[in-house]
Design an enzyme around this catalytic site. Structure first.
Site, PDB file in Angstrom:
ATOM      1  N   SER A 107     107.513 102.970 -19.858  1.00 32.21           N
ATOM      2  CA  SER A 107     108.427 104.041 -20.224  1.00 32.21           C
ATOM      3  C   SER A 107     107.704 105.113 -21.035  1.00 32.21           C
ATOM      4  CB  SER A 107     109.630 103.468 -20.967  1.00 32.21           C
ATOM      5  OG  SER A 107     110.605 104.441 -21.198  1.00 32.21           O
ATOM      6  N   ASP A 243     110.634 111.238 -19.322  1.00 32.28           N
ATOM      7  CA  ASP A 243     109.609 110.349 -19.848  1.00 32.28           C
ATOM      8  C   ASP A 243     108.793 109.813 -18.676  1.00 32.28           C
ATOM      9  OD1 ASP A 243     111.575 108.716 -18.730  1.00 32.28           O
ATOM     10  OD2 ASP A 243     111.342 107.148 -20.224  1.00 32.28           O
ATOM     11  N   ASP A 247     113.518 107.574 -16.416  1.00 29.95           N
ATOM     12  CA  ASP A 247     114.890 107.120 -16.622  1.00 29.95           C
ATOM     13  C   ASP A 247     115.525 107.818 -17.826  1.00 29.95           C
ATOM     14  OD1 ASP A 247     113.533 105.815 -18.670  1.00 29.95           O
ATOM     15  OD2 ASP A 247     114.475 103.867 -18.323  1.00 29.95           O
TER      16      ASP A 247
END
Length: 486
Positions: A107, A243, A247
């Site tokens: 992430s 990012d 998401d």
């Protein structure tokens, strides 16, 4: 020799975090990734003959994906490799196929770390699934040499693009000039395809093959300055980014000012006419104060908790969820004439982008004007990095036991403490109606601070001053300037 997955995870320092497992790349060995996949296959995905696998653009991600695929093949299952895809694209494809999935991504955390997220056919795994995986017995071969990655199946990306273009329709964004801050986002090409299909003119900015750890909840000072500089040079109606695994959206207005993710969530929920909104305790209280929703449900921070809250209120109308990082979850299908936007109960970045652009267009507003329709509440967030989890927890435990000391540490000039929330960390409300919240990150060794006030500068000052006091008194760490937006 077999052993419980939790023993191997502890030995390698690769635990589950707030959402998915996370660890240093050096700790995410082929052996650990193979074992985690084996545990997933024997528990959550026990009845599935195939598993969808994808990854983000981190340098370590293809290698980790190869180890996961090797475990799938050795278990006699089929691996459907979809390549570099946004995490929500993989989740959506899993739902369409009724197959479980694995996405290799860290992430927003720095590139020396990475992680793995597991999906059931109906969405993200929950905390009970995590415990089942950790309890599973695993037996990794003594010699492990994962094969090269297979050819990429592009069906997942095609379906993800069609989800938005089919619902919003050709020409929905005609006449808009949209800047894309591409950096190393895995969605950089997907976003261009969606926006151009909807009629927008797209300007590409900042593309790089070096991984950039964009955190949409604590935007870096250089990204704040860069967006405003681009706005002075290029004419655009909005600037969009995500990012690393796409998401979480990063949405900026025509001035290059990034919108806070929890404000994006409120506006998206309003556009979709949601009945019930589920959001973590750290999100802006404008969601209650705007009186747009029948019910607002507060949870711990992390998409599994938001999803749990959404499931608990199923059958009470259109349920949506969002986090302060901007990730938006759609709990049910939306019908518009003959068109359907299917549910996607995992964090998504594209839907809130398109919803805000469409909302501004419908109202005849610039993007900067949308937030002005909400009650005047401003939030700020920041973090101290490289703080061991046990240090953060000890600090918060100490503050919880002494509220007078906590008030002096967190907001000494905000009045008496009128509210105390320990849903996730320590969140204090003061007689000034100001809020300060401290919490250890679930994904990285960071201490996070969230602040809220009626004034933008004040919110940033509260956040910055709280972390500075903690830094000087107990941690000796340095912090960046916070980012505060309505």
């Amino acid at each position: 020799m077999s052993q419980p997955m939790r023993h191997l995870a502890a030995a390698q320092s690769v635990p589950f975090g707030t959402s998915g497992l996370r660890g240093l790349v050096t700790d995410l060995t082929d052996r650990v990734c193979y074992a985690y996949t084996q545990a997933f296959l024997s528990t959550v995905a026990a009845d599935s003959s195939s598993v969808v696998v994808g990854h983000d653009l981190r340098p370590s991600s293809p290698r980790i994906a190869a180890a996961c695929i090797q475990a799938i093949r050795d278990a006699g299952r089929d691996a459907v490799f979809v390549g570099a895809v946004p995490t929500p694209a993989l989740a959506y494809y899993c739902a369409l196929r009724h197959s479980p999935g694995i996405v290799v991504t860290g992430s927003h955390i720095p590139f020396d770390r990475n992680g793995i997220k597991f999906y059931r056919a109906d969405g993200e795994i929950d905390k009970a699934d995590e415990q089942a995986i950790l309890d599973a017995e695993v037996a990794v071969p003594d010699t492990l040499s994962p094969a090269a990655l297979p050819a990429v199946d592009t069906t997942a990306l095609d379906a993800y693009i069609a989800r938005y273009t089919g619902f919003f329709g050709q020409g929905a964004l005609a006449g808009l000039r949209i800047a894309l801050y591409e950096h190393s986002s895995v969605a950089r090409d997907v976003l261009r395809s969606v926006l151009e299909c909807l009629g927008a003119e797209v300007l590409s900015l900042g593309r790089t093959d070096t991984f950039v750890p964009i955190d949409t909840e604590a935007v870096r000072a250089e990204d704040v300055a860069q967006a405003r500089a681009w706005a002075n040079v290029h004419r655009f109606d909005a600037i969009l980014s995500t990012d690393g695994d796409a998401d979480r959206p990063l949405i900026g207005d025509e001035t290059g000012t990034w919108l806070r993710g929890d404000v994006v969530g409120i506006l998206c929920a309003q556009y979709l006419k949601a009945d019930v909104v589920v959001t973590p305790v750290s999100s802006n209280t404008a969601v209650e104060k705007c009186n747009s929703f029948r019910q607002v449900v507060r949870t711990r921070i992390g998409s599994p908790y938001v999803i749990g809250g959404m499931e608990a209120h199923r059958g009470t109308g259109l349920i949506v969820g969002y986090e302060a990082n901007g990730g938006f979850l759609l709990g049910g299908d939306i019908e518009s004439g003959s068109l359907t936007l299917k549910a996607l109960p995992t964090r998504d970045s594209v839907l809130p982008m398109l919803a805000l652009l469409a909302m501004a267009r419908d109202k005849g507003y610039r993007l900067s004007q949308l937030g002005q329709t909400l009650p005047r509440r401003f939030t700020a967030s920041n973090r101290i990095q490289n703080i061991p989890l046990n240090v953060s927890r000890t600090l918060i435990d100490t503050l919880e036991k002494d509220i007078e000391n906590a008030a002096a540490t967190m907001a000494p000039n905000s009045g008496d403490v009128t509210g105390r929330d320990t849903t996730d960390g320590l969140r204090l409300t003061f007689s000034s109606d100001e809020i300060v919240h401290l919490r250890p990150s679930g994904n990285a060794p960071e201490l996070r601070c969230y602040a809220e006030a009626d004034d933008e500068e004040r919110a940033g000052g509260l956040c910055n001053a709280c972390l500075q006091r903690i830094s000087e008194k107990t941690l000796g760490a340095q912090i960046d300037d916070p980012v505060a937006h309505h």
